[in-house]
Design a protein around this motif. Structure first.
Motif, PDB file in Angstrom:
ATOM      1  N   ILE A   1     -71.702  11.533 -86.215  1.00 11.81           N
ATOM      2  CA  ILE A   1     -70.780  12.666 -86.321  1.00 11.81           C
ATOM      3  C   ILE A   1     -71.015  13.592 -85.138  1.00 11.81           C
ATOM      4  O   ILE A   1     -72.067  14.220 -85.025  1.00 11.81           O
ATOM      5  N   ASN A   2     -70.050  13.647 -84.261  1.00 12.73           N
ATOM      6  CA  ASN A   2     -70.102  14.495 -83.069  1.00 12.73           C
ATOM      7  C   ASN A   2     -69.163  15.667 -83.308  1.00 12.73           C
ATOM      8  O   ASN A   2     -67.939  15.507 -83.297  1.00 12.73           O
ATOM      9  N   ALA A   3     -69.709  16.840 -83.546  1.00 14.44           N
ATOM     10  CA  ALA A   3     -68.887  17.978 -83.948  1.00 14.44           C
ATOM     11  C   ALA A   3     -69.452  19.259 -83.343  1.00 14.44           C
ATOM     12  O   ALA A   3     -70.653  19.358 -83.071  1.00 14.44           O
ATOM     13  N   PRO A   4     -68.604  20.268 -83.126  1.00 17.94           N
ATOM     14  CA  PRO A   4     -69.059  21.508 -82.489  1.00 17.94           C
ATOM     15  C   PRO A   4     -69.859  22.406 -83.421  1.00 17.94           C
ATOM     16  O   PRO A   4     -69.918  22.179 -84.640  1.00 17.94           O
ATOM     17  N   VAL A   5     -70.452  23.417 -82.854  1.00 19.80           N
ATOM     18  CA  VAL A   5     -71.183  24.432 -83.624  1.00 19.80           C
ATOM     19  C   VAL A   5     -70.217  25.114 -84.595  1.00 19.80           C
ATOM     20  O   VAL A   5     -69.065  25.396 -84.259  1.00 19.80           O
TER      21      VAL A   5
ATOM     22  N   GLY B   1     -69.573  22.980 -89.895  1.00 21.13           N
ATOM     23  CA  GLY B   1     -70.001  22.646 -91.246  1.00 21.13           C
ATOM     24  C   GLY B   1     -70.982  21.494 -91.336  1.00 21.13           C
ATOM     25  O   GLY B   1     -71.186  20.934 -92.410  1.00 21.13           O
ATOM     26  N   LYS B   2     -71.634  21.159 -90.225  1.00 13.82           N
ATOM     27  CA  LYS B   2     -72.560  20.016 -90.230  1.00 13.82           C
ATOM     28  C   LYS B   2     -73.719  20.239 -91.201  1.00 13.82           C
ATOM     29  O   LYS B   2     -74.105  19.339 -91.952  1.00 13.82           O
ATOM     30  N   SER B   3     -74.303  21.444 -91.191  1.00 18.85           N
ATOM     31  CA  SER B   3     -75.423  21.727 -92.087  1.00 18.85           C
ATOM     32  C   SER B   3     -74.990  21.685 -93.552  1.00 18.85           C
ATOM     33  O   SER B   3     -75.719  21.187 -94.422  1.00 18.85           O
TER      34      SER B   3
ATOM     35  N   ILE C   1     -80.440  12.555 -89.126  1.00 17.81           N
ATOM     36  CA  ILE C   1     -81.002  13.226 -87.952  1.00 17.81           C
ATOM     37  C   ILE C   1     -80.034  14.303 -87.497  1.00 17.81           C
ATOM     38  O   ILE C   1     -78.896  14.017 -87.106  1.00 17.81           O
ATOM     39  N   ASP C   2     -80.476  15.541 -87.545  1.00 17.20           N
ATOM     40  CA  ASP C   2     -79.655  16.672 -87.108  1.00 17.20           C
ATOM     41  C   ASP C   2     -79.912  16.965 -85.634  1.00 17.20           C
ATOM     42  O   ASP C   2     -81.045  16.858 -85.162  1.00 17.20           O
ATOM     43  N   GLU C   3     -78.848  17.359 -84.915  1.00 17.25           N
ATOM     44  CA  GLU C   3     -78.909  17.596 -83.462  1.00 17.25           C
ATOM     45  C   GLU C   3     -79.570  16.406 -82.761  1.00 17.25           C
ATOM     46  O   GLU C   3     -80.544  16.535 -82.019  1.00 17.25           O
TER      47      GLU C   3
ATOM     48  N   SER D   1     -74.619  15.765 -84.669  1.00 18.51           N
ATOM     49  CA  SER D   1     -74.968  16.571 -83.500  1.00 18.51           C
ATOM     50  C   SER D   1     -73.723  17.099 -82.816  1.00 18.51           C
ATOM     51  O   SER D   1     -72.615  16.581 -82.993  1.00 18.51           O
ATOM     52  N   GLN D   2     -73.913  18.137 -82.021  1.00 18.90           N
ATOM     53  CA  GLN D   2     -72.912  18.514 -81.031  1.00 18.90           C
ATOM     54  C   GLN D   2     -73.102  17.604 -79.822  1.00 18.90           C
ATOM     55  O   GLN D   2     -74.078  16.863 -79.743  1.00 18.90           O
ATOM     56  N   SER D   3     -72.171  17.645 -78.899  1.00 21.74           N
ATOM     57  CA  SER D   3     -72.273  16.796 -77.719  1.00 21.74           C
ATOM     58  C   SER D   3     -73.459  17.200 -76.862  1.00 21.74           C
ATOM     59  O   SER D   3     -73.839  18.374 -76.807  1.00 21.74           O
ATOM     60  N   GLY D   4     -74.040  16.214 -76.207  1.00 20.43           N
ATOM     61  CA  GLY D   4     -75.195  16.483 -75.350  1.00 20.43           C
ATOM     62  C   GLY D   4     -74.980  15.977 -73.949  1.00 20.43           C
ATOM     63  O   GLY D   4     -74.090  16.451 -73.236  1.00 20.43           O
ATOM     64  N   VAL D   5     -75.757  14.981 -73.544  1.00 17.65           N
ATOM     65  CA  VAL D   5     -75.733  14.455 -72.182  1.00 17.65           C
ATOM     66  C   VAL D   5     -74.997  13.122 -72.171  1.00 17.65           C
ATOM     67  O   VAL D   5     -75.206  12.276 -73.041  1.00 17.65           O
ATOM     68  N   VAL D   6     -74.141  12.933 -71.169  1.00 15.98           N
ATOM     69  CA  VAL D   6     -73.392  11.684 -71.049  1.00 15.98           C
ATOM     70  C   VAL D   6     -74.359  10.509 -70.909  1.00 15.98           C
ATOM     71  O   VAL D   6     -75.303  10.549 -70.117  1.00 15.98           O
ATOM     72  N   ASN D   7     -74.117   9.500 -71.725  1.00 23.26           N
ATOM     73  CA  ASN D   7     -74.888   8.250 -71.720  1.00 23.26           C
ATOM     74  C   ASN D   7     -76.334   8.399 -72.196  1.00 23.26           C
ATOM     75  O   ASN D   7     -77.170   7.544 -71.921  1.00 23.26           O
ATOM     76  N   ASP D   8     -76.634   9.501 -72.906  1.00 22.20           N
ATOM     77  CA  ASP D   8     -77.943   9.546 -73.563  1.00 22.20           C
ATOM     78  C   ASP D   8     -77.847   8.727 -74.854  1.00 22.20           C
ATOM     79  O   ASP D   8     -76.806   8.139 -75.170  1.00 22.20           O
ATOM     80  N   ASP D   9     -78.938   8.638 -75.617  1.00 23.59           N
ATOM     81  CA  ASP D   9     -78.954   7.775 -76.802  1.00 23.59           C
ATOM     82  C   ASP D   9     -77.877   8.160 -77.809  1.00 23.59           C
ATOM     83  O   ASP D   9     -77.223   7.293 -78.402  1.00 23.59           O
ATOM     84  N   PHE D  10     -77.682   9.475 -78.020  1.00 21.95           N
ATOM     85  CA  PHE D  10     -76.672   9.904 -78.988  1.00 21.95           C
ATOM     86  C   PHE D  10     -75.273   9.576 -78.486  1.00 21.95           C
ATOM     87  O   PHE D  10     -74.419   9.106 -79.251  1.00 21.95           O
ATOM     88  N   ASP D  11     -75.004   9.829 -77.218  1.00 17.72           N
ATOM     89  CA  ASP D  11     -73.685   9.545 -76.653  1.00 17.72           C
ATOM     90  C   ASP D  11     -73.364   8.054 -76.736  1.00 17.72           C
ATOM     91  O   ASP D  11     -72.254   7.655 -77.099  1.00 17.72           O
ATOM     92  N   LEU D  12     -74.331   7.210 -76.438  1.00 16.72           N
ATOM     93  CA  LEU D  12     -74.113   5.771 -76.512  1.00 16.72           C
ATOM     94  C   LEU D  12     -73.893   5.322 -77.954  1.00 16.72           C
ATOM     95  O   LEU D  12     -73.072   4.439 -78.224  1.00 16.72           O
ATOM     96  N   ALA D  13     -74.632   5.927 -78.878  1.00 13.91           N
ATOM     97  CA  ALA D  13     -74.443   5.595 -80.295  1.00 13.91           C
ATOM     98  C   ALA D  13     -73.029   5.954 -80.741  1.00 13.91           C
ATOM     99  O   ALA D  13     -72.381   5.190 -81.476  1.00 13.91           O
ATOM    100  N   PHE D  14     -72.552   7.100 -80.293  1.00 16.83           N
ATOM    101  CA  PHE D  14     -71.199   7.533 -80.649  1.00 16.83           C
ATOM    102  C   PHE D  14     -70.146   6.595 -80.055  1.00 16.83           C
ATOM    103  O   PHE D  14     -69.168   6.225 -80.722  1.00 16.83           O
ATOM    104  N   LYS D  15     -70.340   6.181 -78.824  1.00 16.54           N
ATOM    105  CA  LYS D  15     -69.372   5.308 -78.158  1.00 16.54           C
ATOM    106  C   LYS D  15     -69.306   3.929 -78.795  1.00 16.54           C
ATOM    107  O   LYS D  15     -68.302   3.217 -78.644  1.00 16.54           O
TER     108      LYS D  15
END
Length: 251
Positions: A67-71, A74-76, A165-167, A195-209
């Motif tokens: 779940i990639n969502a902004p601050v 309602g993630k919490s 896993i949060d953030e 999480s909110q978006s982070g760094v392009v091609n980091d582990d979270f970004d790749l998981a989302f893609k």
């Protein structure tokens, strides 16, 4: 009440089926939000983009949900609903991981724990021994629940049905892989990265893609088609008197 009646009641409670009501109604009835300024109980109608993810997390499909969502989206609140539901309705060893141990303990003490304490369905599931409840762990009568920081120590030596896993964008390299291993690929297990978006091609970004991606949209009343929320699609009419808006409608 006789011993046989007590035994029958305990047995019936242990094998009860999942509730037939929607997660919207279940949350509105059973999840009290101690930190919300909008409503006393969880109102998913205010955050409808969380409904499908919650149904997938709490259902029997999906293995990894990202779940990639902004601050402020309602993630919490979603995590509090999911945690309460799992303890009350779908028991299994569960971990909630935040950036650090203090962050995790803050979420546990100010968000998840009050939600559990205010849920009547959890009343009979608390452990009798006081030392079974700590600032980052509860050994319920039917399942363990951890809330800890995202580090190698916490991601080892645990066998889990659910890993939240949060953030997740802040995880150090390789920790996401360690977290995934905690479920041992068992049937029905879930890994949830929020999480909110982070760094392009980091582990979270790749998981989302790597997921089947969905974006919340609205149905246009004029054309009947679904559209992404974009500012240029916002339309409004207004009437001004002496440069002041006195009437306005937005769609």
């Amino acid at each position: 009440m006789t011993k046989s009646q007590t035994l029958r009641n305990a047995f019936a409670s242990a094998i009860k089926p999942s509730p037939k009501m929607s997660i919207i109604d279940w949350a509105a009835r059973n999840v009290k939000l101690s930190r919300s300024s909008r409503s006393e109980y969880a109102d998913l109608k205010q955050t409808p983009w969380l409904i499908d993810p919650l149904e997938t997390i709490l259902g029997n499909t999906g293995v990894e949900i990202v779940i990639n969502a902004p601050v402020g989206s309602g993630k919490s609140t979603m995590l509090e609903i999911a945690g309460t539901y799992i303890v009350a309705e779908k028991a299994g060893p569960t971990m909630f991981a935040a950036q650090t141990d203090p962050d995790a303990q803050e979420f546990f003490q100010t968000g998840l724990m009050p939600a559990l304490q205010n849920c009547s369905l959890v009343n009979n599931l608390w452990p009798a021994k006081q030392n079974a409840i700590r600032k980052d762990f509860v050994q319920f009568t039917h399942m363990p629940l951890w809330c800890c920081g995202s580090n190698l120590s916490n991601f080892q030596s645990k066998s889990l049905d659910n890993v939240f896993i949060d953030e997740a964008w802040m995880l150090k390299p390789s920790l996401m892989t360690e977290a995934r291993k905690r479920t041992h690929d068992r049937f029905g297990s879930k890994v949830v990265l929020v999480s909110q978006s982070g760094v392009v091609n980091d582990d979270f970004d790749l998981a989302f893609k790597q997921t089947y991606q969905h974006e919340f949209a609205y149905k246009c009343r004029s054309c009947g088609e679904y559209h992404r929320y974009q500012f240029e699609n916002l339309k409004w009419d207004c009437e001004k008197v002496d440069d002041k808006v006195v009437w306005e409608s937005i769609e």
